[in-house]
Scaffold this motif. Structure first.
Motif, short mmCIF file in Angstrom:
data_model
loop_
_atom_site.label_atom_id
_atom_site.label_comp_id
_atom_site.label_asym_id
_atom_site.label_seq_id
_atom_site.Cartn_x
_atom_site.Cartn_y
_atom_site.Cartn_z
N PHE A 416 3.20 -28.51 14.99
CA PHE A 416 4.53 -29.11 14.87
C PHE A 416 5.59 -28.02 14.70
O PHE A 416 6.65 -28.05 15.34
CB PHE A 416 4.55 -30.06 13.67
CG PHE A 416 5.91 -30.60 13.32
CD1 PHE A 416 6.41 -31.73 13.95
CD2 PHE A 416 6.70 -29.98 12.34
CE1 PHE A 416 7.67 -32.23 13.63
CE2 PHE A 416 7.95 -30.48 12.01
CZ PHE A 416 8.43 -31.60 12.66
N LEU A 417 5.30 -27.03 13.85
CA LEU A 417 6.25 -25.94 13.63
C LEU A 417 6.45 -25.11 14.90
O LEU A 417 7.58 -24.75 15.25
CB LEU A 417 5.76 -25.05 12.49
CG LEU A 417 5.82 -25.67 11.09
CD1 LEU A 417 4.98 -24.87 10.10
CD2 LEU A 417 7.27 -25.74 10.61
N ALA A 418 5.36 -24.81 15.58
CA ALA A 418 5.45 -24.02 16.80
C ALA A 418 6.26 -24.74 17.88
O ALA A 418 6.97 -24.11 18.67
CB ALA A 418 4.05 -23.70 17.32
N ALA A 419 6.18 -26.07 17.89
CA ALA A 419 6.89 -26.85 18.90
C ALA A 419 8.36 -27.09 18.56
O ALA A 419 9.20 -27.18 19.46
CB ALA A 419 6.18 -28.19 19.10
N ASN A 420 8.68 -27.18 17.26
CA ASN A 420 10.02 -27.61 16.86
C ASN A 420 10.92 -26.51 16.29
O ASN A 420 12.14 -26.63 16.35
CB ASN A 420 9.91 -28.74 15.84
CG ASN A 420 9.39 -30.02 16.46
OD1 ASN A 420 10.13 -30.77 17.07
ND2 ASN A 420 8.09 -30.27 16.31
N LEU A 421 10.33 -25.46 15.73
CA LEU A 421 11.18 -24.40 15.17
C LEU A 421 12.02 -23.67 16.22
O LEU A 421 13.17 -23.31 15.93
CB LEU A 421 10.33 -23.39 14.39
CG LEU A 421 10.09 -23.71 12.91
CD1 LEU A 421 9.21 -22.64 12.27
CD2 LEU A 421 11.40 -23.83 12.15
N PRO A 422 11.52 -23.44 17.44
CA PRO A 422 12.38 -22.74 18.42
C PRO A 422 13.70 -23.46 18.68
O PRO A 422 14.76 -22.83 18.74
CB PRO A 422 11.50 -22.70 19.68
CG PRO A 422 10.10 -22.68 19.14
CD PRO A 422 10.14 -23.60 17.95
N ASP A 423 13.66 -24.79 18.83
CA ASP A 423 14.90 -25.54 19.03
C ASP A 423 15.80 -25.45 17.80
O ASP A 423 17.03 -25.30 17.92
CB ASP A 423 14.59 -27.01 19.33
CG ASP A 423 14.11 -27.22 20.76
OD1 ASP A 423 14.28 -26.30 21.59
OD2 ASP A 423 13.55 -28.29 21.04
N ALA A 424 15.20 -25.55 16.62
CA ALA A 424 16.00 -25.48 15.39
C ALA A 424 16.68 -24.12 15.26
O ALA A 424 17.85 -24.03 14.86
CB ALA A 424 15.10 -25.74 14.18
N LEU A 425 15.98 -23.05 15.61
CA LEU A 425 16.53 -21.70 15.49
C LEU A 425 17.74 -21.49 16.40
O LEU A 425 18.60 -20.66 16.12
CB LEU A 425 15.46 -20.67 15.82
CG LEU A 425 14.42 -20.40 14.73
CD1 LEU A 425 13.21 -19.69 15.30
CD2 LEU A 425 15.05 -19.57 13.61
N HIS A 426 17.81 -22.25 17.49
CA HIS A 426 18.90 -22.07 18.45
C HIS A 426 19.85 -23.26 18.48
O HIS A 426 20.62 -23.43 19.43
CB HIS A 426 18.32 -21.80 19.84
CG HIS A 426 17.56 -20.51 19.92
ND1 HIS A 426 16.20 -20.43 19.74
CD2 HIS A 426 17.99 -19.23 20.11
CE1 HIS A 426 15.81 -19.17 19.84
NE2 HIS A 426 16.87 -18.43 20.06
N GLY A 427 19.78 -24.10 17.45
CA GLY A 427 20.73 -25.19 17.34
C GLY A 427 20.47 -26.35 18.26
O GLY A 427 21.35 -27.18 18.50
#
Length: 428
Positions: A416-427
């Motif tokens: 879940f973190l690997a899939a969702n953190l990239p989008d969160a990091l870039h808004g």
């Protein structure tokens, strides 16, 4: 932005432009209100210091500056609620907070959104806010893209509190997370043999809020992993992250090393549980030491204190001047007063447990409390740096909370973190 505030800002810009027409200076809407003096509003964290020392510092300012009165607004205990309130007012919802007390992780967001103004060389010299006065880690926490946007006010670094009487004189404080868990088992084994009830093992901050992000980062890093260490990396050492989340999941089960009640605790709930004899170990901020060792505390002579045996996450609050402020001269003067006045800083340490942001605040102090703080500061890490930090933190909270509540397996949480953190990091 309210109509009244738009009118005030428009008038300030008009007066500045009229000034440039007669040779006073360049006409720029970005400088409106820079030199204004007058009443201001200061929005800051909840005052947990003994005797409400933040409020008393404001009172001393007001006594010395009756024509530049500061109104102190005490924000929520919750970091998430603090941020929401500050963002809303900075964007024009209600009155202007001239000086904001920002959690160290909000610098990038407030700077990128132009909600605060940078400290330029002119203000730095004029108001005596010199970076050489400050502890380096604290000063750097107010920077974003090579500009200083906030001035250190209250440093914070987590410490390990423990019951010296229950560990016993022959047992040293733990040197690692795994050793702490082992000591919890040993103490409760002895208590069972003596016919005593078990004591809660480790009290952290595991409610679904910002404190959960901080606690999770510390435990993940203790086992060699990391979350969002860089803008283009969501998870570092996935196997270590999975192991750390598995340790948290096991600890949160009934009879584990994390008491069930702790899954709902924020900072206050944790130190209250420790105060009432319900915890063997506690991770908390230095302010708790003064509360636990007060003369009325039932554990006053039983508290041990050490740096966390793993790297803690740097906390604290910095002061920033709002873009909406039309009395910036007073705002910067007040910021300088709180941040560079040694009496203010040492009082915050003595009565609030907040480590000084000034280097001079540590000179001549050799007590165990100060030694623990200095050792913790030397090894403290930071939270992910991102103008979208709220989204990053929220994603981490969702994943870790689901593991603690046994709703998601550790391996699935890593995915879940690997899939969702990239989008969160870039808004996204």
């Amino acid at each position: 932005m309210s109509a009244a505030r738009r009118a005030r800002l428009a008038l300030a810009i008009l007066l500045t432009c009229l000034g440039c027409a007669v040779g006073v200076g360049a006409c720029s809407s970005g400088t409106s209100g820079d030199d204004g003096a007058g009443p201001i509003t200061f929005a800051a964290i909840a005052d947990f210091t003994n005797g409400h020392q933040i409020g008393k510092a404001v009172d001393r300012w007001n006594a010395a500056h009756p024509d530049q009165h500061v109104r102190y607004i005490e924000l929520s205990e919750s970091a998430d609620e603090q941020r929401s309130q500050l963002v809303a007012t900075a964007q024009g919802s209600g009155e202007c907070y001239d000086v904001n007390s920002l959690d160290v992780v909000w610098t990038a967001e407030f700077a990128r959104g132009h909600l605060v103004v940078p400290l330029d060389e002119r203000e730095s010299h004029r108001y005596g806010i010199n970076k050489d006065l400050f502890v380096s880690a604290s000063w750097e926490s107010g920077r974003y893209r090579n500009q200083q946007w906030a001035v250190p006010f209250l440093a914070n670094v987590p410490l390990l509190f423990y019951r010296r009487d229950l560990l016993g004189p022959a047992t040293k404080p733990p040197a690692s997370l795994q050793e702490m868990i082992s000591q919890i088992g040993s103490v409760n084994h002895r208590r069972a043999q003596a016919g005593q009830e078990p004591i809660g093992g480790f009290g952290g901050q595991f409610a679904h809020y910002e404190g959960l992000t901080v606690n999770a980062l510390e435990i993940v890093r203790a086992l060699g992993g990391d979350l969002a260490p860089r803008p283009n990396q969501a998870v570092s050492q996935a196997d270590a992250v999975r192991t750390a989340l598995g340790l948290l999941a096991a600890g949160a089960r009934p009879g584990g090393w994390i008491p069930q009640a702790d899954l709902a605790y924020k900072e206050q709930g944790t130190w209250e549980a420790f105060l009432h004899g319900q915890l063997l170990f506690m991770r908390n901020w230095p302010y708790a030491y003064k509360l636990l060792t007060a003369p009325t505390s039932p554990v006053a002579d039983k508290v041990g204190i050490e740096p966390l045996p793993w790297s803690g996450v740097l906390g604290g609050h910095n002061l920033a001047v709002s873009t909406c402020s039309t009395h910036r001269a007073t705002a910067w003067s007040f910021v300088s007063y709180l941040a560079t006045n040694l009496d203010v800083q040492t009082t915050m340490l003595r009565d609030g447990g907040y480590p000084p942001v000034l280097q001079a605040g540590y000179q001549g102090r050799q007590d165990d409390f100060t030694k623990a703080i200095l050792a913790a500061l030397a090894h403290a890490g930071t939270r992910p740096v991102s103008p979208y930090y709220a989204a990053v933190s929220g994603t981490i909270q969702d994943a870790v909370s689901s593991v603690l509540n046994q709703a998601r397996r550790p391996a699935d949480a890593v995915d879940f973190l690997a899939a969702n953190l990239p989008d969160a990091l870039h808004g996204g």
